[in-house]
Design a protein around this motif. Sequence first.
Motif, PDB file in Angstrom:
ATOM      1  N   ARG A  93       0.817  -1.214   0.000  1.00  0.00           N
ATOM      2  CA  ARG A  93       0.000   0.000   0.000  1.00  0.00           C
ATOM      3  C   ARG A  93       0.855   1.271   0.000  1.00  0.00           C
ATOM      4  O   ARG A  93       0.343   2.369  -0.202  1.00  0.00           O
ATOM      5  CB  ARG A  93      -0.926   0.013   1.213  1.00  0.00           C
ATOM      6  N   PHE A  94       2.156   1.139   0.216  1.00  0.00           N
ATOM      7  CA  PHE A  94       3.029   2.312   0.245  1.00  0.00           C
ATOM      8  C   PHE A  94       3.616   2.544  -1.156  1.00  0.00           C
ATOM      9  O   PHE A  94       4.541   1.859  -1.587  1.00  0.00           O
ATOM     10  CB  PHE A  94       4.170   2.118   1.258  1.00  0.00           C
ATOM     11  N   GLY A  95       3.024   3.497  -1.865  1.00  0.00           N
ATOM     12  CA  GLY A  95       3.548   3.839  -3.186  1.00  0.00           C
ATOM     13  C   GLY A  95       4.935   4.418  -3.133  1.00  0.00           C
ATOM     14  O   GLY A  95       5.659   4.460  -4.143  1.00  0.00           O
ATOM     15  N   LEU A  96       5.353   4.857  -1.949  1.00  0.00           N
ATOM     16  CA  LEU A  96       6.687   5.401  -1.750  1.00  0.00           C
ATOM     17  C   LEU A  96       7.764   4.387  -2.126  1.00  0.00           C
ATOM     18  O   LEU A  96       8.873   4.759  -2.499  1.00  0.00           O
ATOM     19  CB  LEU A  96       6.839   5.806  -0.272  1.00  0.00           C
ATOM     20  N   CYS A  97       7.441   3.103  -2.022  1.00  0.00           N
ATOM     21  CA  CYS A  97       8.418   2.046  -2.286  1.00  0.00           C
ATOM     22  C   CYS A  97       8.285   1.463  -3.689  1.00  0.00           C
ATOM     23  O   CYS A  97       8.808   0.370  -3.958  1.00  0.00           O
ATOM     24  CB  CYS A  97       8.274   0.925  -1.256  1.00  0.00           C
ATOM     25  N   SER A  98       7.601   2.155  -4.565  1.00  0.00           N
ATOM     26  CA  SER A  98       7.485   1.665  -5.939  1.00  0.00           C
ATOM     27  C   SER A  98       8.873   1.471  -6.536  1.00  0.00           C
ATOM     28  O   SER A  98       9.734   2.346  -6.453  1.00  0.00           O
ATOM     29  CB  SER A  98       6.698   2.666  -6.785  1.00  0.00           C
ATOM     30  N   GLY A  99       9.096   0.311  -7.140  1.00  0.00           N
ATOM     31  CA  GLY A  99      10.399   0.002  -7.724  1.00  0.00           C
ATOM     32  C   GLY A  99      11.375  -0.630  -6.761  1.00  0.00           C
ATOM     33  O   GLY A  99      12.517  -0.920  -7.131  1.00  0.00           O
ATOM     34  N   ALA A 100      10.942  -0.861  -5.500  1.00  0.00           N
ATOM     35  CA  ALA A 100      11.839  -1.476  -4.516  1.00  0.00           C
ATOM     36  C   ALA A 100      12.278  -2.860  -4.979  1.00  0.00           C
ATOM     37  O   ALA A 100      11.549  -3.565  -5.679  1.00  0.00           O
ATOM     38  CB  ALA A 100      11.135  -1.570  -3.159  1.00  0.00           C
ATOM     39  N   ILE A 101      13.481  -3.213  -4.616  1.00  0.00           N
ATOM     40  CA  ILE A 101      13.985  -4.552  -4.924  1.00  0.00           C
ATOM     41  C   ILE A 101      14.612  -5.133  -3.670  1.00  0.00           C
ATOM     42  O   ILE A 101      15.050  -4.411  -2.766  1.00  0.00           O
ATOM     43  CB  ILE A 101      15.011  -4.564  -6.077  1.00  0.00           C
ATOM     44  N   GLY A 102      14.653  -6.432  -3.603  1.00  0.00           N
ATOM     45  CA  GLY A 102      15.248  -7.110  -2.464  1.00  0.00           C
ATOM     46  C   GLY A 102      15.155  -8.603  -2.642  1.00  0.00           C
ATOM     47  O   GLY A 102      14.497  -9.104  -3.571  1.00  0.00           O
ATOM     48  N   PHE A 103      15.792  -9.307  -1.759  1.00  0.00           N
ATOM     49  CA  PHE A 103      15.806 -10.759  -1.849  1.00  0.00           C
ATOM     50  C   PHE A 103      14.728 -11.353  -0.946  1.00  0.00           C
ATOM     51  O   PHE A 103      14.649 -11.024   0.244  1.00  0.00           O
ATOM     52  CB  PHE A 103      17.176 -11.316  -1.459  1.00  0.00           C
ATOM     53  N   GLY A 104      13.921 -12.180  -1.530  1.00  0.00           N
ATOM     54  CA  GLY A 104      12.880 -12.869  -0.781  1.00  0.00           C
ATOM     55  C   GLY A 104      13.070 -14.365  -0.881  1.00  0.00           C
ATOM     56  O   GLY A 104      13.755 -14.878  -1.770  1.00  0.00           O
ATOM     57  N   ILE A 105      12.446 -15.052   0.067  1.00  0.00           N
ATOM     58  CA  ILE A 105      12.485 -16.512   0.037  1.00  0.00           C
ATOM     59  C   ILE A 105      11.721 -16.997  -1.200  1.00  0.00           C
ATOM     60  O   ILE A 105      10.718 -16.403  -1.620  1.00  0.00           O
ATOM     61  CB  ILE A 105      11.857 -17.073   1.321  1.00  0.00           C
ATOM     62  N   GLU A 106      12.192 -18.068  -1.781  1.00  0.00           N
ATOM     63  CA  GLU A 106      11.575 -18.580  -2.999  1.00  0.00           C
ATOM     64  C   GLU A 106      10.118 -18.986  -2.763  1.00  0.00           C
ATOM     65  O   GLU A 106       9.779 -19.558  -1.721  1.00  0.00           O
ATOM     66  CB  GLU A 106      12.372 -19.779  -3.532  1.00  0.00           C
ATOM     67  N   ARG A 107       9.306 -18.677  -3.748  1.00  0.00           N
ATOM     68  CA  ARG A 107       7.888 -19.038  -3.662  1.00  0.00           C
ATOM     69  C   ARG A 107       7.703 -20.542  -3.832  1.00  0.00           C
ATOM     70  O   ARG A 107       8.533 -21.215  -4.427  1.00  0.00           O
ATOM     71  CB  ARG A 107       7.095 -18.308  -4.744  1.00  0.00           C
ATOM     72  N   SER A 108       6.583 -20.995  -3.303  1.00  0.00           N
ATOM     73  CA  SER A 108       6.269 -22.412  -3.428  1.00  0.00           C
ATOM     74  C   SER A 108       4.755 -22.578  -3.474  1.00  0.00           C
ATOM     75  O   SER A 108       3.997 -21.618  -3.283  1.00  0.00           O
ATOM     76  CB  SER A 108       6.863 -23.198  -2.261  1.00  0.00           C
ATOM     77  N   VAL A 109       4.330 -23.776  -3.735  1.00  0.00           N
ATOM     78  CA  VAL A 109       2.905 -24.120  -3.759  1.00  0.00           C
ATOM     79  C   VAL A 109       2.666 -25.204  -2.699  1.00  0.00           C
ATOM     80  O   VAL A 109       3.393 -26.203  -2.657  1.00  0.00           O
ATOM     81  CB  VAL A 109       2.472 -24.626  -5.146  1.00  0.00           C
ATOM     82  N   ILE A 110       1.659 -24.963  -1.848  1.00  0.00           N
ATOM     83  CA  ILE A 110       1.277 -25.956  -0.838  1.00  0.00           C
ATOM     84  C   ILE A 110      -0.161 -26.393  -1.153  1.00  0.00           C
ATOM     85  O   ILE A 110      -1.116 -25.660  -0.846  1.00  0.00           O
ATOM     86  CB  ILE A 110       1.374 -25.363   0.577  1.00  0.00           C
TER      87      ILE A 110
END
Length: 796
Positions: free
Chosen positions: A251-268
Amino acid sequence: MPEPLKCTGSMDTRELRFARTMEFAIQEINNRTDILPNITLGYEIHDSCAAVSVAVKVAFQFANGMTPNISMDTSCPKKANVVAVVGESGSTPSIGLSRILGLFGIPQVSHFATCACLSDKTQHPAFFRTIPSDHYQAAALARLIKHFGWTWIGAVRSDSDYGNNGMASFLTAAKSEGICVEYSVAYYRTNPRSKLERVAEVIRRSTARVVVAFLASGDMRNLLEELSRHNPPSLQWIGSESWVTDTDMLRFGLCSGAIGFGIERSVIPGLRNFLLDLSPAQASKSTLLTEFWEGVFDCTLLSAQAGHESGAAEPCSGNENLDGIQIPYTDTSQLRITNMVYKAAYAIAHAIHGLVCKDRPESLSQCNRSLVLESDQVFQQLKKVNFTINGNHVSFDANGDPVATYELVNWQVTENGVMEFVTVGRYDASQPKGHEFSMHKNITWMEGQIQVPVSVCSESCPPGTRKAVQKGRPVCCYDCIPCGEGEISNETDAVDCVSCPDEYWPNAQRDECLPKPVEFLSWDEVLGIVLAVFSIAGACIAVIVATVFYRHRMSPIVRANNSELSFLLLFSLTLCFLCSLTFIGRPSEWSCMLRHTAFGITFVLCISCVLGKTIVVLMAFRATLPGSNVMKWFGPAQQRMAVVAFTFVQIIICILWLTLSPPFPIRNMSLYKERIILECDLGSVGAFWAVLGYIGLLALLCFFLAFLARKLPDNFNEAKFITFSMLIFCAVWISFIPAYVSSPGKFTVAVEIFAILASSFGLIACIFAPKCFIIMFRPEQNTKKHVMGKGQLKAL
């Protein structure tokens, strides 16, 4: 008694999703036949309220049970209340848990505690986790920043174990990559508001356009709210995994374009249905679920549980449905940390299975249901687990950590104007060094930019310059200093300039070493052409004069001036003119030896002829005295012998010179730094000056004798002309010495050629020009009577 600890604030529904995922995993395990068949796992779920004190209290309850009283009995059962614990989400509460649980040997498997400090087995011997350590994330973030060329960044962190340890690891990795940090500030959500305002003001006033945020979700949320109040800065945010994949942050448009490392997605499979399949009746059975239900639907559940009091809200109708509610609890589109919880539950189940069951190839495992497990047994077995669930491999290294893999997540705005997470790359710490990081999609930067933002303290130094650190500032703040004389830098942001090899010199931009131009007096330059023209012209004039004298050899004026020596003198002058050509062109071994020796011998031959003519003039006038027979000693044969003798001395000097230390070509690189002078080294300087000295000695002798004979009575007395020619000759060669010594490079050779030509032209002009003028334009004066004049000397 102190008041019991109570949770305050609103519920984090994302954390509730984690807890219910563990519940789902245990139910799934209990329904499986390949893991713990006929054995049911039980569980307890506690709310730590994200508070260390509550987490520590829960740790003691896990170890000792719910008994409120402290037993003073010396007999204490060693068996813990639980055999393993899943949690905590935060690093700081996990540290509190680990310090208590480790004392009892109770294994703890965290799904979200990333502090690298938890890998220290001396401090946390029973700690495991399914999420990678911040040690790898910090290295990945530093590599990411280096990849995009950012050298001037800001840093903000949570003032907690997670933030402080994570940022410390990152700053160490950043320093090794040559990245400078303009500021590093810390904030924790329980700090006074004034502290948050100061942190926000530091960020607003900074010049760094890239900010690395190692913050917990709650801390980041507070910071972004403060920055959004007024003058929101345009920044490129680099996030840690704790908030960069938190859907509540979108919801924070201030962070538009932010990048970072996240844990890999998965399907449960089946998880979403499990989370949404929650009825009011089920929710009313649990204090946590009751609070959640009432918070989501803004109604009151009628519950018989003690301590629950109805609020002012309307009673729930019973028709409420979670399907269609958009909150973190129901968002299963980005199962990242949720999958870590799922894997943690399965890791503990596999460890228990390894202790109580024996697998059989073609039938169900045989399990000992009556076996009483000790937590320490489960702890030892957890070290050995190695399995794959839903395509995800699960195992732990010696530090209780998994293999570190991350997705590079970018916050992008869709065509509908909705912010979403887009995976644009991957980081795998198990890959060889230099190949851990890969990208497969374009990144959208802050404010929708396509070009990579620039965040540097100083602009890059172009090739041809070097960086000079500004005093009192970080190494990334520098001035660009042009390379010094003879130095280059052929890369951007060079720290030092390198010197060119001896035979090379920098170009104008000082970014490339080019071969030094080789300079010598060449045939194709103006100076060489002019000198060559004068040399050939002088030789032609000498030949023309000789031709004129030969055609008029029987005339009185030619006969009266010793025609034999005159022709020999013209021949030597021709050689003098031509020998100057040996000084032009690229020096070689032969040309170096020839130019000086030919010059020395031909000039001595020339001066010898002039000296012979001078002596003959003097002796001829002495022969007119009564009884004098001096001329018999100065006849033609004696004249020739004198010329040969004088010349032979010079030949001996030149032979010795060429034998002992001959001239040779050299590449003079000391005279000019930027070019090479190709010249002839004299070999023996003494021999060179001996050659010149001998010529000078003969010239002075000739000048002295001619000066004595200048007033002898004869219309065409050569002594006067010889005097003038020797005067010119001596003046030329005396001025030659300082000019030769001080002239640089090829001009040294030009000075020597000029001296040869000037002295040669002086001789031919003073000695032969008057005679040629009489022969050609005053034939009436070319008579014996006129030649004899007042004197009675018989023509020789």
